[in-house]
Design a protein around this motif. Structure first.
Motif, short mmCIF file in Angstrom:
data_model
loop_
_atom_site.label_atom_id
_atom_site.label_comp_id
_atom_site.label_asym_id
_atom_site.label_seq_id
_atom_site.Cartn_x
_atom_site.Cartn_y
_atom_site.Cartn_z
N THR A 25 21.75 33.61 27.23
CA THR A 25 23.12 33.98 27.64
C THR A 25 23.37 33.63 29.10
O THR A 25 24.39 33.02 29.44
N HIS A 28 23.49 29.91 29.61
CA HIS A 28 24.73 29.35 29.08
C HIS A 28 25.88 29.55 30.06
O HIS A 28 26.64 28.63 30.35
N GLU A 29 25.99 30.75 30.58
CA GLU A 29 27.10 31.04 31.51
C GLU A 29 26.91 30.33 32.84
O GLU A 29 27.88 29.88 33.45
N ARG A 31 25.21 27.59 33.47
CA ARG A 31 24.92 26.14 33.36
C ARG A 31 23.45 25.88 33.64
O ARG A 31 22.77 25.24 32.86
N LEU A 79 20.07 25.20 29.38
CA LEU A 79 20.11 25.17 27.92
C LEU A 79 20.12 23.73 27.42
O LEU A 79 20.75 22.86 28.01
N ARG A 84 22.15 25.82 22.97
CA ARG A 84 23.57 26.23 22.94
C ARG A 84 23.98 26.57 21.51
O ARG A 84 24.64 27.59 21.27
N THR A 88 25.09 30.26 20.02
CA THR A 88 26.37 30.43 19.32
C THR A 88 26.15 31.03 17.93
O THR A 88 26.87 31.94 17.50
#
Lengths: 109, 247
Positions: A25, A28-29, A31, A79, A84, A88
């Motif tokens: 998480t 992902h946020e 980068r 990621l 990713r 998801t």
């Protein structure tokens, strides 16, 4: 409904783990995220975090890049496309689980 | 924090809430809103004398006009061509630099590229519009009478302060920053609906028609910067109390 259709059966053991889900998480946020940031925000020891990052790297979900800034070593985690997609999918399954629990709860009155 | 696998009966709501909390924390750590607004405010205020002294103004001979009648003047904000486009690009480059540097120091990546690209594209549009209107006026007479409202709104939208606001909307979107969105909407209202207490009609110099609005835009951006800075400090000071780590 068959068991195979239950969202729990679709959960990926690598991803469906609190720490590793947290790493994915944040990565992902952000980068890309530095090892120290993960350690501080997930409140882990360096050794414990390393193990989880290794699991994710072995599974091809994150890339690890080691380098130096001045004389200070820094490790950046980002990621991969697979990571990713896995994140998801995991979030989607969690939402399905919640929806199922709420539906059953409402049905059970 | 436990490193054990999630138990079968763990609450997925809690897990989802934890991931959302982490994502929100990262987004907060990536923000440097006050710096972006400070750079834009600084540019706006520094540009005031440049705009003033480079504006070409041609008025009819300053004969005494009946009370309430305006002088007929033509003007050319020449800084729109040679100062503002490079200055805006430099401002966006500076904002990107500060964002990247701050994010890297915190140990995360930055989300500023779409904002900078939008700002650069809008700056290109602003320059193209400035050139187009000069090319048009070189071969056509200036329109007589007051310009239509839609034209003035478009003109203000494609002015430096309009495009600053449009780009800030993109920054608010990529940062999912509701406070910045609210600020930007208010700022755009101020910038696009000109504040006028009569200085446009009673000033001896047509340049005074533009000066107050530019000062107001700069002050609004500056106050926004101060507000976001103070809010960030307050949030940082209270973080240990209201931000619990994922468990």
């Amino acid at each position: 409904m068959t068991d195979s259709a239950h969202p729990v059966n679709g959960l990926d053991d690598v991803v469906h783990q609190r720490v590793r889900l947290g790493i994915l998480t944040i990565a992902h946020e952000a980068r890309k995220v530095e090892f120290g940031y993960l350690r501080d925000h997930l409140e882990l020891t360096a050794g414990n975090l390393s193990k989880h990052v290794d699991v994710l790297e072995t599974a091809g979900l994150v890339e690890v890049e080691k380098g130096y800034e001045g004389r200070r070593g820094r490790t950046w985690i980002s990621l991969t496309d697979s990571g990713r997609a896995a994140l998801t999918a995991e979030i989607g399954r969690l939402k399905q689980l919640i929806a199922r629990v709420e539906t059953n709860g409402a049905g059970g009155g | 924090m436990t490193s054990n696998s999630l138990p079968a009966d763990a609450d997925p709501r809690q897990l989802l809430a934890d991931t959302r909390g982490l994502a929100r924390q990262v987004r907060h750590d990536q923000r440097l809103t006050w710096v972006a607004l400070l750079v834009l405010a600084g540019l706006t205020l520094v540009a005031i004398p440049i705009d003033w002294f480079t504006m070409k103004v041609d008025c009819l001979p300053p004969i005494s006009l009946p009370k309430g009648q305006m002088m007929e003047c033509t003007f050319d904000r020449r800084a729109y061509l040679w100062f503002w486009p490079p200055a805006l690009l430099l401002a966006y480059a500076a904002i990107a630099y500060f964002y990247l540097r701050a994010a890297r120091a915190r140990g995360i990546g930055a989300r500023v590229r779409p904002y900078v690209v939008t700002g650069a594209v809008l700056t290109g549009l602003f320059l193209a519009a400035g050139i187009a209107i000069r090319v048009y006026l070189a071969t056509h007479d200036a329109p007589e009478g007051p310009l239509p409202g839609w034209f003035l709104l478009l003109d203000r939208t494609l002015a430096p302060w309009g495009i600053m606001g449009l780009a800030l909307l993109v920054l608010a979107r990529i940062e999912r920053n509701v406070a910045l969105l609210a600020f930007t909407v208010g700022y755009l209202i101020v910038a696009l609906v000109p504040v006028n207490f009569g200085w446009a009609y009673h000033s001896p110099d047509p340049r005074l028609e533009f000066l107050p609005q530019q000062v107001i835009n700069g002050i609004v951006l500056l106050l926004g910067s101060i507000g976001f800075f103070l809010a960030g400090r307050r949030r940082a000071a209270s973080a240990p109390l209201d931000e619990q780590p994922v468990r």
